[in-house]
Design an enzyme around this catalytic site. Structure first.
Site, PDB file in Angstrom:
ATOM      1  N   GLU A 184       7.421  -2.398   1.561  1.00 27.53           N
ATOM      2  CA  GLU A 184       8.523  -1.608   1.278  1.00 27.53           C
ATOM      3  C   GLU A 184       9.534  -1.718  -0.156  1.00 27.53           C
ATOM      4  O   GLU A 184      10.236  -2.134   0.430  1.00 27.53           O
ATOM      5  CB  GLU A 184       9.868  -2.058   2.781  1.00 27.53           C
ATOM      6  CG  GLU A 184       8.954  -3.063   3.439  1.00 27.53           C
ATOM      7  CD  GLU A 184       9.723  -3.718   4.471  1.00 27.53           C
ATOM      8  OE1 GLU A 184       9.893  -2.755   5.670  1.00 27.53           O
ATOM      9  OE2 GLU A 184       9.950  -4.243   4.436  1.00 27.53           O
ATOM     10  N   GLU A 264       5.103  -2.229  11.199  1.00 24.41           N
ATOM     11  CA  GLU A 264       5.338  -3.117  11.750  1.00 24.41           C
ATOM     12  C   GLU A 264       6.951  -3.058  13.021  1.00 24.41           C
ATOM     13  O   GLU A 264       8.548  -2.441  12.503  1.00 24.41           O
ATOM     14  CB  GLU A 264       6.349  -3.659  10.543  1.00 24.41           C
ATOM     15  CG  GLU A 264       6.853  -5.200  10.395  1.00 24.41           C
ATOM     16  CD  GLU A 264       6.845  -5.645   9.188  1.00 24.41           C
ATOM     17  OE1 GLU A 264       8.486  -5.512   8.441  1.00 24.41           O
ATOM     18  OE2 GLU A 264       6.687  -5.436   7.739  1.00 24.41           O
TER      19      GLU A 264
END
Length: 657
Positions: A184, A264
C-alpha cells in the site's frame, strides 16, 4: 534397503538408462491475453487467506493451517515482519516461533500455495508496519524512501531473508507462487518511484527473473499512481462494502489486461482502544466474495487473527490498536471456525470442490476460575507458610502485590540511569519497546498548585506521573497534557512513559517515543534528568519476580506496581481468556510470556487470550501483572472460556473513572 522400500516382491528398477519424457516446467505466470494467471500452463485462480505466523504460537500452526485448508482455500498470504526477525542491526532471530522457514515448509506439506508479503513495510496493524524501531536511531532517516541510510538497511535485511525464500519459490519446486513488493505504498506521502525501482531490482537480483512480483494498493487514483511501477503487477484491496465493479475498474485503469486481484479483502476491521468493537456481517462478506469470484477474480481474505505486536494508526489523531487481533475474523483469535468462515466456505464450494472431510473442531477452552492477588500484609500472622503462600481464597491461587515499580528500578534497569539536561527519546537511548522512567527534582517549593505541563504531541504515548512516589495522574498523547502539583524543592518527580505502539499506517510512520519535549513547571522548563530504560520483558523472562524474595509495599495501590500470582491447571492446559475486574490499565505475563495490554476502562477489549501452549501442567503457572494506574481494592483475575469485547468507555469517562 531399496527393495524393502519398494514393497515386498518388487525389484528395484534397472540401472540402465531409459528414455524419459521431461516433466513440464513448473511455472506461475500472468496471461495478459486471457486475463488470468497460468499455473504450469493452465488457467488458474486462487482463493487465499491471510495468516500471520508471527501472531500464532508455533504449536498451533498446523491446527490453523488445516482449518484454512478445509475451508476450501487454495493459498495463503503470509507477512514477514522485519522487526520480528532483526531486533537490532545485524542481530537475526529465526528460532522457535520465529522460524519462518519451518512455517513455509509446513504450508507446503499441507498442500497450500503461498503468496508472500516480505515488505520491507507490511502494515498488518503491526508495530511500525514491521519496520525496526532502530531505523529511527538516526532521526533524520526518511523511511520508505530512497534515503541511502534506509536503503542500506533494507538491502542488508533482504540479503538475509530472500535467500531463504528463493528455494521455496514455485519455479524451484516450492509453493510460493508470487511475492509482493512493499505494501500500500500509494497511501504513503513519499511517492518515491526511485525507492520502488530499487526494491524491484533487489527482489529480481535475489529471487530471479521468473517469480511473479506484484503491488497492492487501495482503489483511489492517487494511491494507484504512487503505489504502482512498471514491472510490478498492480493489484487492489477493498472490503465487502465496496462496489466490486468500480473497485476492479480502478485496477483496470492501471492494469488494462491480466487477472483481477483483490489482495486484501477485509472480512472484518481493526479495533482501536476506546472505540466500539468492529463487526462485519457474514452475509455481507459472503456476498462480496461471491461477486468477485463470479468475475473470475483471485481473492485473498483476512482470515486468521491471533497474538499481537499491535501498532497504531494516525487519522487526525493517534489511534492505538487493541492487543487482540480478533477483528471479527472468520477464524477467531483462538483459531475457532465462526459462522463467517462457514459462509465463506459455502461460497467457495460454488466455484471449486472442497477438500473431503470435516472441518477441524474449535480448540477446547477452560474456565480456570478466579485468581486472587493480595498484598503480603493481608496474610494473618498465624500463617505457618511463608507470606507469599497465603491466600484467603479457597483456591490453589496464592498471590500478592510484589512491588511498586519505582522500588525495583535496580532490577529493571541494572545498568543504571542515563543523565541528560533534557529528556531523550526512546530512540536516542536505543529502547525499542515498553517503558522508560524519566526522573528529575522540583527546583523550588510549590506550596500552591502549579501546572506541570508538556508541549503539544510530546507525550508519546502515555506518561504516569509520580511525585515523591505518590501517583499524581496520567498525561496522554492527543489528550490531557497538564497536571496540577504541589511539593517541596528537591522532591523527586518521576514520569513513566509507555510506548502504546508505533504508527503502522498513515501519513508518516516515523513515530518517535518517550518525552519528545521538556516538561515545565508553570512554564519554567525542568532540567537535569535521570532516564531509566526498563528491560521488563527480560527480567520477567529470567524468572523475576517469582524467583526473587517478595517485597511488600508501604503505600497504597495507586500508580505503577507489579502483582504476582500462581495457579495450577487441573491436569490440562487448554486455551483460556483472562478478565481484569476493576483493574485500570496494564500488562500481563504468564510464565514469562508477554500476553499484551489490558485496558478495561477504555475498552472495547475486556479479556486477553491465553494460548494453552503458554500454560504448564503439574506445576504452578506464574502470573505477573504490571498495573499502571491502580488495582481494585481486592485484586483478582478471572479465567474464562470465552472472550469479551462488549464494553467501550469514552476518553472523558475513562479518564475520570
Amino acid at each position: 534397503s531399496l527393495s524393502q522400500g519398494l514393497g515386498e516382491g518388487l525389484q528395484p528398477p534397472s540401472t540402465a538408462p531409459l528414455p524419459q519424457a521431461s516433466p513440464p516446467a513448473r511455472s506461475f505466470q500472468l496471461d495478459y491475453e486471457q486475463d488470468c494467471f497460468r499455473k504450469d500452463g493452465a488457467p488458474f485462480r486462487y482463493i487465499s487467506g491471510s495468516i500471520h505466523y508471527a501472531r500464532v504460537p508455533r504449536r498451533a500452526w498446523r491446527d490453523r493451517l488445516l482449518k484454512m485448508y478445509m475451508s476450501g482455500l487454495s493459498a495463503l498470504q503470509v507477512y514477514v515482519p522485519w522487526n520480528y526477525h532483526e531486533p537490532l542491526p545485524g542481530v537475526y532471530d529465526f528460532a522457535g516461533d520465529r522460524d519462518v522457514e519451518a512455517f513455509l515448509d509446513l504450508t507446503a506439506e499441507l498442500g497450500l500455495l503461498v503468496i508472500l508479503r516480505p515488505g520491507p513495510y507490511i502494515c498488518a496493524e503491526w508495530e511500525m508496519g514491521g519496520l525496526p524501531a532502530w531505523l529511527l536511531w538516526k532521526p533524520d532517516t526518511v523511511l520508505r524512501s530512497s534515503d541511502p541510510a534506509y536503503l542500506a538497511a533494507v538491502d542488508s535485511w533482504l540479503h538475509v531473508l530472500l535467500p531463504k525464500i528463493k528455494p521455496r519459490l514455485y519455479q524451484h519446486g516450492g509453493n510460493i507462487i508470487s511475492v509482493q513488493v512493499e505494501n500500500e505504498y500509494g497511501s504513503y506521502y513519499a511517492c518515491d518511484y526511485e525507492y520502488l525501482r530499487h526494491l524491484l531490482g533487489s527482489f529480481r537480483a535475489l529471487l530471479g527473473s521468473e517469480v511473479l512480483l506484484f503491488t497492492t494498493d487501495g482503489t483511489q487514483a492517487e494511491e494507484l499512481r504512487c503505489g504502482t511501477l512498471q514491472g510490478l503487477y498492480a493489484t487492489v484491496d477493498f472490503g465487502p462494502g465496496s462496489n466490486v465493479t468500480e473497485a476492479f475498474g480502478a485496477q483496470r485503469r492501471v492494469e488494462p489486461k491480466g487477472p483481477l486481484v483483490n489482495s486484501e479483502y477485509y472480512t472484518g476491521w481493526l479495533d482501536y482502544w476506546g472505540e466500539a468493537h468492529a463487526s462485519t456481517s457474514a452475509a455481507q462478506v459472503a456476498r462480496g466474495l461471491e461477486d468477485m469470484l463470479q468475475l473470475g477474480a483471485s481473492v485473498n481474505m483476512q482470515v486468521l487473527p491471533s497474538l499481537p505486536w499491535p501498532g497504531a494508526d494516525f487519522k487526525d489523531q493517534y489511534k492505538p490498536v487493541t492487543t487482540s487481533y480478533d477483528y471479527d475474523a472468520p477464524l477467531s483469535e483462538a483459531g475457532d471456525p465462526t459462522e463467517k468462515l462457514f459462509a465463506i466456505r459455502t461460497v467457495i464450494s460454488k466455484f471449486q470442490t472442497l477438500p473431503a472431510g470435516p472441518m477441524p473442531p474449535a480448540t477446547p477452552k477452560y474456565a480456570y476460575g478466579w485468581v486472587a492477588l493480595q498484598k503480603v500484609s493481608a496474610c494473618p500472622e498465624s500463617c505457618a507458610a511463608p507470606a507469599w503462600h497465603c491466600s484467603a481464597a479457597p483456591r490453589p491461587s496464592l498471590s500478592l502485590q510484589y512491588a511498586d515499580l519505582l522500588d525495583v528500578l535496580d532490577v529493571l534497569c541494572p545498568a543504571g540511569p542515563i543523565q541528560s539536561p533534557f529528556p531523550l527519546t526512546f530512540e536516542a537511548i536505543k529502547q525499542a519497546h515498553g517503558f522508560v522512567v524519566y526522573r528529575t527534582q522540583l527546583p523550588r517549593d510549590v506550596l500552591d498548585p502549579a501546572t506541570l505541563g508538556a508541549p503539544p504531541h510530546s507525550i508519546c504515548d502515555r506518561g504516569y506521573v509520580m511525585l515523591q512516589q505518590e501517583y499524581q495522574g496520567t498525561l496522554e498523547r492527543d489528550g490531557q497534557t497538564t497536571l496540577r502539583v504541589t511539593g517541596r524543592a528537591g522532591d523527586t518527580l518521576d514520569v513513566l512513559l509507555e510506548n502504546m505502539g508505533r504508527i503502522s499506517f498513515g501519513a508518516n510512520i516515523s513515530d518517535f517515543k518517550g518525552l519528545l519535549g521538556n516538561l515545565s513547571l508553570d512554564s519554567s522548563p525542568l532540567s537535569n534528568w535521570l532516564i531509566y530504560p526498563l528491560a521488563i520483558d527480560t527480567a520477567i523472562q529470567q524468572g523475576w519476580p517469582h524467583a526473587a524474595l517478595p517485597k511488600s509495599s508501604s503505600r497504597g495501590r495507586a500508580g505503577p506496581a507489579f502483582y504476582t500470582g500462581t495457579f495450577e491447571t487441573p491436569g490440562i492446559a487448554w486455551d483460556t481468556f483472562v478478565k481484569f475486574p476493576g483493574w485500570s490499565k496494564g500488562q500481563l505475563w504468564i510464565n514469562g510470556f508477554n500476553l499484551g495490554r489490558y485496558w478495561p476502562r477504555r475498552g472495547p477489549q475486556q479479556t486477553l487470550f491465553v494460548p494453552g501452549s503458554v500454560l504448564r501442567v503439574g506445576c504452578p503457572n506464574n502470573i505477573t501483572v504490571l498495573e499502571l494506574e491502580g488495582a481494585p481494592p481486592t485484586p483478582f483475575l478471572v479465567f474464562l472460556d470465552r472472550p469479551l469485547f462488549n464494553r467501550t468507555l469514552s476518553r472523558s469517562t475513562a479518564a475520570t473513572e
